[in-house]
Design a protein around this motif. Structure first.
Motif, PDB file in Angstrom:
ATOM      1  N   THR A  49      14.260  -1.072 -49.889  1.00  0.00           N
ATOM      2  CA  THR A  49      15.540  -0.387 -50.105  1.00  0.00           C
ATOM      3  C   THR A  49      15.277   1.032 -50.604  1.00  0.00           C
ATOM      4  OG1 THR A  49      15.744  -1.155 -52.401  1.00  0.00           O
ATOM      5  CG2 THR A  49      16.741  -2.540 -50.673  1.00  0.00           C
ATOM      6  N   CYS A  50      16.270   1.867 -50.378  1.00  0.00           N
ATOM      7  CA  CYS A  50      16.214   3.261 -50.853  1.00  0.00           C
ATOM      8  C   CYS A  50      17.631   3.679 -51.235  1.00  0.00           C
ATOM      9  CB  CYS A  50      15.644   4.175 -49.780  1.00  0.00           C
ATOM     10  SG  CYS A  50      15.598   5.914 -50.263  1.00  0.00           S
ATOM     11  N   THR A  51      17.793   4.110 -52.464  1.00  0.00           N
ATOM     12  CA  THR A  51      19.093   4.545 -52.991  1.00  0.00           C
ATOM     13  C   THR A  51      18.986   5.995 -53.466  1.00  0.00           C
ATOM     14  OG1 THR A  51      19.580   2.282 -53.704  1.00  0.00           O
ATOM     15  CG2 THR A  51      20.910   4.055 -54.659  1.00  0.00           C
ATOM     16  N   VAL A  52      19.953   6.785 -53.073  1.00  0.00           N
ATOM     17  CA  VAL A  52      19.956   8.222 -53.410  1.00  0.00           C
ATOM     18  C   VAL A  52      21.275   8.553 -54.086  1.00  0.00           C
ATOM     19  CG1 VAL A  52      19.687  10.574 -52.536  1.00  0.00           C
ATOM     20  CG2 VAL A  52      18.556   8.661 -51.360  1.00  0.00           C
ATOM     21  N   LEU A  53      21.200   9.271 -55.226  1.00  0.00           N
ATOM     22  CA  LEU A  53      22.388   9.738 -55.946  1.00  0.00           C
ATOM     23  C   LEU A  53      22.564  11.235 -55.672  1.00  0.00           C
ATOM     24  CD1 LEU A  53      21.867   7.981 -59.415  1.00  0.00           C
ATOM     25  CD2 LEU A  53      22.916   7.068 -57.340  1.00  0.00           C
ATOM     26  N   TYR A  54      23.810  11.618 -55.400  1.00  0.00           N
ATOM     27  CA  TYR A  54      24.087  13.032 -55.152  1.00  0.00           C
ATOM     28  C   TYR A  54      25.518  13.339 -55.589  1.00  0.00           C
ATOM     29  CZ  TYR A  54      26.966  11.845 -51.072  1.00  0.00           C
ATOM     30  OH  TYR A  54      27.946  11.353 -50.252  1.00  0.00           O
ATOM     31  N   SER A  55      25.813  14.618 -55.737  1.00  0.00           N
ATOM     32  CA  SER A  55      27.150  15.085 -56.100  1.00  0.00           C
ATOM     33  C   SER A  55      27.502  16.278 -55.210  1.00  0.00           C
ATOM     34  CB  SER A  55      27.209  15.481 -57.580  1.00  0.00           C
ATOM     35  OG  SER A  55      26.393  16.614 -57.825  1.00  0.00           O
ATOM     36  N   LYS A  56      28.699  16.778 -55.393  1.00  0.00           N
ATOM     37  CA  LYS A  56      29.136  17.915 -54.573  1.00  0.00           C
ATOM     38  C   LYS A  56      28.393  19.202 -54.936  1.00  0.00           C
ATOM     39  CE  LYS A  56      33.025  18.921 -57.657  1.00  0.00           C
ATOM     40  NZ  LYS A  56      34.511  19.066 -57.758  1.00  0.00           N
ATOM     41  N   TYR A  57      27.720  19.210 -56.065  1.00  0.00           N
ATOM     42  CA  TYR A  57      26.946  20.393 -56.456  1.00  0.00           C
ATOM     43  C   TYR A  57      25.537  20.403 -55.862  1.00  0.00           C
ATOM     44  CZ  TYR A  57      30.719  20.686 -59.855  1.00  0.00           C
ATOM     45  OH  TYR A  57      31.957  20.760 -60.453  1.00  0.00           O
ATOM     46  N   ASP A  58      25.192  19.348 -55.108  1.00  0.00           N
ATOM     47  CA  ASP A  58      23.876  19.261 -54.464  1.00  0.00           C
ATOM     48  C   ASP A  58      23.978  19.540 -52.964  1.00  0.00           C
ATOM     49  OD1 ASP A  58      22.828  18.491 -56.935  1.00  0.00           O
ATOM     50  OD2 ASP A  58      23.227  16.368 -56.548  1.00  0.00           O
ATOM     51  N   VAL A  59      24.790  20.494 -52.598  1.00  0.00           N
ATOM     52  CA  VAL A  59      25.041  20.749 -51.177  1.00  0.00           C
ATOM     53  C   VAL A  59      23.772  21.220 -50.481  1.00  0.00           C
ATOM     54  CG1 VAL A  59      26.423  22.077 -49.548  1.00  0.00           C
ATOM     55  CG2 VAL A  59      27.416  21.343 -51.716  1.00  0.00           C
ATOM     56  N   GLN A  60      23.069  22.179 -51.061  1.00  0.00           N
ATOM     57  CA  GLN A  60      21.879  22.734 -50.410  1.00  0.00           C
ATOM     58  C   GLN A  60      20.774  21.684 -50.291  1.00  0.00           C
ATOM     59  OE1 GLN A  60      21.089  26.091 -52.937  1.00  0.00           O
ATOM     60  NE2 GLN A  60      22.477  27.451 -51.829  1.00  0.00           N
ATOM     61  N   LYS A  61      20.556  20.915 -51.331  1.00  0.00           N
ATOM     62  CA  LYS A  61      19.534  19.866 -51.269  1.00  0.00           C
ATOM     63  C   LYS A  61      19.914  18.770 -50.282  1.00  0.00           C
ATOM     64  CE  LYS A  61      18.066  20.547 -56.070  1.00  0.00           C
ATOM     65  NZ  LYS A  61      17.902  19.901 -57.395  1.00  0.00           N
ATOM     66  N   LEU A  62      21.188  18.409 -50.246  1.00  0.00           N
ATOM     67  CA  LEU A  62      21.634  17.366 -49.323  1.00  0.00           C
ATOM     68  C   LEU A  62      21.511  17.837 -47.878  1.00  0.00           C
ATOM     69  CD1 LEU A  62      22.951  14.550 -49.004  1.00  0.00           C
ATOM     70  CD2 LEU A  62      25.192  15.703 -49.120  1.00  0.00           C
ATOM     71  N   ALA A  63      21.841  19.097 -47.615  1.00  0.00           N
ATOM     72  CA  ALA A  63      21.718  19.615 -46.253  1.00  0.00           C
ATOM     73  C   ALA A  63      20.264  19.668 -45.809  1.00  0.00           C
ATOM     74  CB  ALA A  63      22.345  21.006 -46.174  1.00  0.00           C
ATOM     75  N   ALA A  64      19.349  19.950 -46.732  1.00  0.00           N
ATOM     76  CA  ALA A  64      17.932  19.984 -46.367  1.00  0.00           C
ATOM     77  C   ALA A  64      17.384  18.598 -46.067  1.00  0.00           C
ATOM     78  CB  ALA A  64      17.126  20.622 -47.501  1.00  0.00           C
ATOM     79  N   VAL A  65      18.008  17.535 -46.582  1.00  0.00           N
ATOM     80  CA  VAL A  65      17.516  16.167 -46.372  1.00  0.00           C
ATOM     81  C   VAL A  65      18.143  15.533 -45.132  1.00  0.00           C
ATOM     82  CG1 VAL A  65      17.439  13.836 -47.346  1.00  0.00           C
ATOM     83  CG2 VAL A  65      16.943  15.817 -48.794  1.00  0.00           C
ATOM     84  N   VAL A  66      19.459  15.639 -44.984  1.00  0.00           N
ATOM     85  CA  VAL A  66      20.148  14.954 -43.892  1.00  0.00           C
ATOM     86  C   VAL A  66      20.619  15.911 -42.796  1.00  0.00           C
ATOM     87  CG1 VAL A  66      20.915  13.123 -45.429  1.00  0.00           C
ATOM     88  CG2 VAL A  66      22.408  15.102 -45.042  1.00  0.00           C
ATOM     89  N   GLY A  67      20.538  17.210 -43.006  1.00  0.00           N
ATOM     90  CA  GLY A  67      21.049  18.164 -42.027  1.00  0.00           C
ATOM     91  C   GLY A  67      22.399  18.718 -42.464  1.00  0.00           C
ATOM     92  N   ILE A  68      22.723  19.914 -41.995  1.00  0.00           N
ATOM     93  CA  ILE A  68      23.926  20.589 -42.477  1.00  0.00           C
ATOM     94  C   ILE A  68      25.202  19.931 -41.946  1.00  0.00           C
ATOM     95  CG2 ILE A  68      23.841  22.264 -40.585  1.00  0.00           C
ATOM     96  CD1 ILE A  68      24.914  24.333 -42.613  1.00  0.00           C
ATOM     97  N   GLU A  69      25.166  19.406 -40.738  1.00  0.00           N
ATOM     98  CA  GLU A  69      26.376  18.794 -40.185  1.00  0.00           C
ATOM     99  C   GLU A  69      26.678  17.476 -40.881  1.00  0.00           C
ATOM    100  OE1 GLU A  69      25.901  18.426 -36.025  1.00  0.00           O
ATOM    101  OE2 GLU A  69      25.894  20.604 -35.637  1.00  0.00           O
ATOM    102  N   ARG A  70      25.666  16.653 -41.086  1.00  0.00           N
ATOM    103  CA  ARG A  70      25.882  15.378 -41.783  1.00  0.00           C
ATOM    104  C   ARG A  70      26.283  15.609 -43.237  1.00  0.00           C
ATOM    105  NH1 ARG A  70      20.490  12.044 -39.746  1.00  0.00           N
ATOM    106  NH2 ARG A  70      21.112  11.791 -37.540  1.00  0.00           N
TER     107      ARG A  70
END
Length: 630
Positions: free
Chosen positions: A589-610
């Motif tokens: 399993t893999c669980t990831v925590l994120y918030s709306k303030y992690d936009v740049q990091k989230l886009a680098a992991v899953v892509g900007i569209e996702r």
């Protein structure tokens, strides 16, 4: 006694004192002198053309008339023999003054009849004086008409250069240019004097000679000779920068430049090839960052001359400083320290911050401390003549003229804050960013379900506490069961790591930990306990992975307490599960925590569209599955 010369009719009615006052001051005497008994009023007969002259004078404009007393003054100067007459009559003046004083005395005390007689005489004298002045004016006008061709007479008049006056008249010049009346020769001379281009462009396009540049640099100085500051993370980076400088200076000539202290510099900033640990496989980015001497505490001044370069120059005699954030922090010091100096940073015109992402792994506070002490007014003069310092430096405007070059391998809010809050150049800002179209999740090769859980927070400050509370309330209870063993918790921030470690100790959970400050023996023991299952949880910091890049075996469950700073760390940690592949992929399993303030990091992991879909979605949980398709 000599025979008196005839006087002008306009001067006959004035006393000696009035004549002297008129000659000296050019105006009538304010006190009316009594006419003595010796002086007889002369009545001048008007010429035959008096009516004609009076009529012509009446028609003239009053503003063009000449003052009567100025005419009298000119007449006094032109009449010859007045001075001789005064010399001859000096004895008579004494007698007359005595007679006047004697006659004035009794008049003031009494004798009203004498006063009336005197007033009648004075009134008659005024009439005769006016007639005499008119006669003199008429004679002068006649003389001007008769003597118009006399060169001596023309010298008295005001001189006007009629021939060259038009060349200095702007109105006539513009009128001639519009009408096209001026000749070709004049057109060529005028066009050579005019500026055909914009003055600012002409100034910028003008090529200065070497002497002019030296004069400008000598007159306009800054508070310090230092102009360029280059911030690099390691000594190896500083070595490369100096080598680039040397190659650039030698590119124009075949001879090598003289570099002082070169041997010392290579000994301190060079690397020993034997220090590299053998038989250790590391990723390519690790080899590129940590190649050579990776000491992060250094500073060096560089003075560039015409045909030589001086290394290890004093800061106030250097042109360039190459230093690490830690090396500058030890010199700048903190408030309250006795030995601290940051005046050399007052005249920085070019600031280069290279590999800014690495400073996030070192200590970002050093960068903030450096930026707060740039381009401040110096506390001490350091031998500078402030009369030759530019006004922009004295007015503390240097930060508005500083050029800041910031280079980073990733996008991060802390790096953007430097760009937005500490770069004040009046010409504006330019940012070039790479948009991550494909995230690093595509580089995960193991078959693994990725569960992204979004937490809500009102502000950036409160997101730290909100993440901790979300973790201990909703995530950690799911992994407390003994079945969910071999759980690695990836923590990017060292402060969050300390907070979780203290909480685990308080709850007496079965865990171990590794961080960048852990000793090698403790690291080996923790890795062994986690691999054998003797410890259920392993707290793992991002900085430890950045500096060590150890492969952690035995991972079955993975929790990202926060998205990693480097996006490729996500795929590296996930691919560590492949090291212990025993046919148990279904239980990973893999669980990831994120918030709306992690936009740049989230886009680098899953892509900007996702990332955009995940942040705008009403759902707080999103699932991605990676791995080979069987």
């Amino acid at each position: 006694m000599g025979k008196r010369r005839a006087r002008g009719p306009a001067l006959a009615g004035l006393s000696k004192r009035q004549k002297r006052h008129l000659r000296d001051f050019g105006e009538q005497h304010p006190v009316r002198d009594a006419v003595s008994g010796r002086e007889v009023t002369q009545i001048c007969e008007l010429p035959e053309n008096s009516d004609q002259s009076s009529s012509e004078s009446d028609t003239e404009n009053e503003s063009e008339r000449v003052s009567e007393y100025h005419k009298l003054l000119a007449l006094l100067k032109t009449v010859p023999g007045t001075e001789e007459e005064e010399d001859e009559d000096e004895s008579e003046e004494g007698d007359e003054s005595e007679a006047e004083s004697n006659s004035e005395g009794p008049q003031e005390v009494g004798g009203t009849d004498e006063e009336d007689d005197e007033s009648d005489v004075l009134g008659q004298e005024e009439v005769t004086a006016k007639d005499a002045i008119k006669q003199a004016l008429g004679q002068e006008q006649a003389d001007e008409t008769d003597n118009s061709g006399d060169p001596k007479h023309g010298a008295i008049e005001e001189f006007t250069d009629v021939k060259h006056e038009s060349e200095f008249s702007l109105e006539t010049n513009f009128m001639e240019e519009e009408s096209g009346d001026y000749s070709t020769a004049e057109r060529e001379s005028s066009s050579s004097q005019e500026v055909s281009e914009d003055p600012y462009r002409a100034h910028m396009n003008k090529e200065l000679e070497k002497k002019e540049i030296e004069n400008i640099s000598a007159c306009c100085k800054t508070t310090s000779q230092l102009k360029v500051l280059i911030v690099v993370p390691f000594r190896e980076s500083a070595l490369r920068v100096v080598q680039i400088f040397i190659s650039l200076l030698e590119s124009g000539s075949k001879k090598q430049i003289d570099v002082s202290n070169k041997k010392r510099f290579k000994g301190e900033f060079g690397s020993d090839p034997d220090e590299k640990p053998p038989n250790l496989k590391r990723p390519e980015d690790y080899e590129a960052v940590f190649a050579g001497n990776i000491d992060d505490h250094f500073r060096i001044g560089v003075a560039v001359l015409q045909k030589s370069m001086r290394l290890y120059a004093p800061f106030y005699s250097s042109d360039i400083i190459i230093a690490s954030p830690l090396g500058l922090r030890t010199v700048i010091g903190a408030e309250g320290e006795k030995k601290r100096d940051f005046d050399f940073l007052s005249s920085i015109e070019i600031l280069i911050i290279d590999q800014a992402d690495i400073y996030l792994m070192q200590n970002w506070e050093h960068i903030l401390h450096l930026m707060n002490h740039l381009n401040l007014l110096p506390l001490n003069p350091h031998g500078v003549d402030f009369s030759r310092v530019r006004m922009l430096n004295l007015n503390n405007w240097s930060k508005y003229y500083r050029q800041t070059l910031l280079f980073s391998a990733l996008q991060d809010p802390q790096i953007n804050s430097i760009f937005n809050k500490h770069c004040f150049n009046y010409r504006g800002q330019v940012a070039v960013r790479n948009v991550p179209m494909i995230g690093s999740i595509n580089h995960v090769v193991v078959q693994l379900p990725h569960v992204f859980r979004r937490l809500e927070s009102d502000s950036l400050v409160s997101v730290i506490d909100a993440r901790f509370q979300f973790f201990i309330d909703k995530v950690l209870p799911e992994y407390r069961d003994a079945v969910m063993s071999h759980t690695l918790i990836y923590v990017p921030s060292y402060f969050d790591y300390v907070r979780l470690r203290n909480y685990f100790k308080k709850e007496e959970l079965n865990f171990t930990y590794t961080c960048e400050y852990t000793k090698k023996s403790s690291i080996s023991r923790a890795r062994q306990f986690f691999f054998k299952g003797e410890r259920q949880f392993l707290l793992f910091t991002e900085r430890f992975h950045f500096y060590k890049r150890y492969t952690i075996r035995g991972i079955r469950n993975l929790i990202f307490y926060e998205l990693p700073t480097y996006s490729h760390f996500y795929s590296e940690i996930c691919n560590m599960m492949k090291a212990t592949n025993n046919g148990e992929e279904a239980t990973w399993t893999c669980t990831v925590l994120y918030s709306k303030y992690d936009v740049q990091k989230l886009a680098a992991v899953v892509g900007i569209e996702r990332a955009a879909q995940m942040l705008q979605s009403d759902k707080s949980v999103h699932l991605f599955v990676t791995g080979e398709n069987e």
